[in-house]
Design a protein around this motif. Structure first.
Motif, PDB file in Angstrom:
ATOM      1  N   ARG A   1      30.616 -62.409 103.561  1.00 17.15           N
ATOM      2  CA  ARG A   1      31.148 -61.410 104.493  1.00 17.15           C
ATOM      3  C   ARG A   1      31.583 -60.169 103.718  1.00 17.15           C
ATOM      4  O   ARG A   1      32.472 -59.431 104.144  1.00 17.15           O
ATOM      5  N   GLY A   2      30.946 -59.962 102.596  1.00 18.86           N
ATOM      6  CA  GLY A   2      31.248 -58.805 101.764  1.00 18.86           C
ATOM      7  C   GLY A   2      32.513 -58.965 100.960  1.00 18.86           C
ATOM      8  O   GLY A   2      33.142 -60.017 100.954  1.00 18.86           O
ATOM      9  N   SER A   3      32.868 -57.890 100.266  1.00 14.70           N
ATOM     10  CA  SER A   3      34.073 -57.884  99.431  1.00 14.70           C
ATOM     11  C   SER A   3      34.821 -56.577  99.599  1.00 14.70           C
ATOM     12  O   SER A   3      34.221 -55.498  99.587  1.00 14.70           O
TER      13      SER A   3
ATOM     14  N   LEU B   1      26.961 -55.066  99.158  1.00 15.43           N
ATOM     15  CA  LEU B   1      28.034 -56.061  99.137  1.00 15.43           C
ATOM     16  C   LEU B   1      29.263 -55.610  99.925  1.00 15.43           C
ATOM     17  O   LEU B   1      30.302 -56.273  99.899  1.00 15.43           O
ATOM     18  N   CYS B   2      29.146 -54.503 100.639  1.00 10.47           N
ATOM     19  CA  CYS B   2      30.265 -54.028 101.463  1.00 10.47           C
ATOM     20  C   CYS B   2      30.418 -54.912 102.705  1.00 10.47           C
ATOM     21  O   CYS B   2      29.446 -55.471 103.209  1.00 10.47           O
ATOM     22  N   THR B   3      31.641 -54.995 103.207  1.00  6.34           N
ATOM     23  CA  THR B   3      31.931 -55.926 104.300  1.00  6.34           C
ATOM     24  C   THR B   3      31.202 -55.575 105.587  1.00  6.34           C
ATOM     25  O   THR B   3      30.696 -56.462 106.283  1.00  6.34           O
TER      26      THR B   3
ATOM     27  N   MET C   1      27.440 -56.574 105.267  1.00  3.40           N
ATOM     28  CA  MET C   1      27.230 -58.019 105.248  1.00  3.40           C
ATOM     29  C   MET C   1      27.456 -58.636 106.625  1.00  3.40           C
ATOM     30  O   MET C   1      26.683 -59.486 107.070  1.00  3.40           O
ATOM     31  N   ILE C   2      28.518 -58.203 107.309  1.00  3.59           N
ATOM     32  CA  ILE C   2      28.876 -58.796 108.602  1.00  3.59           C
ATOM     33  C   ILE C   2      27.968 -58.314 109.735  1.00  3.59           C
ATOM     34  O   ILE C   2      27.510 -59.106 110.567  1.00  3.59           O
ATOM     35  N   ASN C   3      27.710 -57.007 109.758  1.00  5.22           N
ATOM     36  CA  ASN C   3      27.002 -56.435 110.904  1.00  5.22           C
ATOM     37  C   ASN C   3      25.483 -56.347 110.747  1.00  5.22           C
ATOM     38  O   ASN C   3      24.766 -56.238 111.737  1.00  5.22           O
ATOM     39  N   ASP C   4      25.010 -56.377 109.509  1.00  5.25           N
ATOM     40  CA  ASP C   4      23.586 -56.197 109.281  1.00  5.25           C
ATOM     41  C   ASP C   4      22.957 -57.404 108.595  1.00  5.25           C
ATOM     42  O   ASP C   4      22.064 -58.061 109.142  1.00  5.25           O
TER      43      ASP C   4
ATOM     44  N   ASN D   1      24.024 -60.581 107.658  1.00  7.12           N
ATOM     45  CA  ASN D   1      24.128 -61.930 108.228  1.00  7.12           C
ATOM     46  C   ASN D   1      23.335 -62.116 109.525  1.00  7.12           C
ATOM     47  O   ASN D   1      22.627 -63.128 109.671  1.00  7.12           O
ATOM     48  N   PRO D   2      23.409 -61.186 110.487  1.00  2.00           N
ATOM     49  CA  PRO D   2      22.613 -61.365 111.705  1.00  2.00           C
ATOM     50  C   PRO D   2      21.105 -61.403 111.438  1.00  2.00           C
ATOM     51  O   PRO D   2      20.353 -62.007 112.194  1.00  2.00           O
ATOM     52  N   ASN D   3      20.686 -60.743 110.357  1.00  2.00           N
ATOM     53  CA  ASN D   3      19.265 -60.676 110.045  1.00  2.00           C
ATOM     54  C   ASN D   3      18.835 -61.663 108.961  1.00  2.00           C
ATOM     55  O   ASN D   3      17.680 -61.613 108.500  1.00  2.00           O
ATOM     56  N   THR D   4      19.752 -62.540 108.578  1.00  2.00           N
ATOM     57  CA  THR D   4      19.435 -63.546 107.566  1.00  2.00           C
ATOM     58  C   THR D   4      19.914 -64.903 108.055  1.00  2.00           C
ATOM     59  O   THR D   4      20.859 -65.493 107.501  1.00  2.00           O
ATOM     60  N   PRO D   5      19.308 -65.424 109.098  1.00  4.19           N
ATOM     61  CA  PRO D   5      19.724 -66.719 109.639  1.00  4.19           C
ATOM     62  C   PRO D   5      19.337 -67.857 108.703  1.00  4.19           C
ATOM     63  O   PRO D   5      18.382 -67.741 107.933  1.00  4.19           O
TER      64      PRO D   5
END
Length: 235
Positions: free
Chosen positions: A77-79, A123-125, A128-131, A133-137
């Motif tokens: 979820r980024g850092s 690696l920004c939060t 990672m959260i909005n782009d 993760n949703p596109n890397t199931p």
């Protein structure tokens, strides 16, 4: 020494997640060929847990070729540290720092055409959260698990002490670079924080990097335990 066949890959230290992922995927396929194996278990640390996830889900090269995926202190979820650097410095300063890092990683560490600025943004939060993760199931048929590291009273690796303190404010419990909550992905196995009387286990200690006293935690034994557990789970 414990009977497992271990292969180590190497990608640019500074580069985009996608570039690292394709580089890793090529090496992974070569390893399978050399080993005469249909599948292998992937273990990644830090950004290594992110670009390997991308390689599994988004390159199309590893479909059906991965048994399990293990993340160690991965910023899923980024850092907040990436946010602090990438979003609080002006563009010209970021470009200058990025250029300096690219030079160091190319001529000192051997990176091939590194991209430190993109590495930071990836690696920004928010990304990672909005782009990401949703596109890397998670890929079907692959077992996903994760571990986090946690510094309790200070960072054993003293160079991470300032970032650990910043992260405490921004994300709570962390290892100096990645928050415990950010490190959770798939089946979360637990937190490595060494003995009760130790300062904890930080982002570098969990894989035996650099220095720091970590009573109650031994990185090589930790890896042996991970592989042994994967074997017990049928992987």
């Amino acid at each position: 020494d414990e009977g497992a066949d271990v292969y180590i890959t190497s990608v640019n230290g500074m580069d985009s997640t996608a570039a690292k992922a394709y580089d890793f995927a090529g090496q992974y396929l070569y390893i399978l060929e050399q080993a005469g194996a249909e599948k292998a278990n992937i273990i990644g640390h830090s950004h290594g847990s992110i670009y390997t996830r991308y390689a599994i889900s988004n390159t199309g090269l590893l479909d059906g070729k991965v048994a399990s995926y293990t993340s160690l202190a991965g910023p899923h979820r980024g850092s907040a540290i990436a946010d602090l650097i990438m979003y609080n410095l002006n563009d010209s300063l970021i470009s200058a720092i990025g250029g300096s890092l690219d030079f160091v990683y190319a001529f000192v560490f051997g990176d091939d055409d590194p991209d430190s600025v993109q590495n930071g943004y990836d690696l920004c939060t928010d990304y990672m959260i909005n782009d990401f993760n949703p596109n890397t199931p998670n890929a079907s048929g692959v077992y996903y698990q994760s571990y986090a590291a946690k510094a309790k009273t200070s960072c054993p690796s003293v160079i991470l002490e300032p970032t650990w303190l910043i992260m405490l404010i921004e994300e709570g419990a962390n290892d100096g670079l990645v928050g415990v909550e950010s490190a959770k992905w798939g089946n979360f196995i637990g937190i490595e924080d060494a003995a009760w009387y130790s300062p904890g286990c930080d982002h570098l200690n969990i894989v035996g990097h650099l220095f720091g006293i970590t009573p109650g935690f031994d990185a090589p034994e930790f890896f042996v335990d991970i592989v042994s557990d994967l074997k017990d789970r049928g992987y």
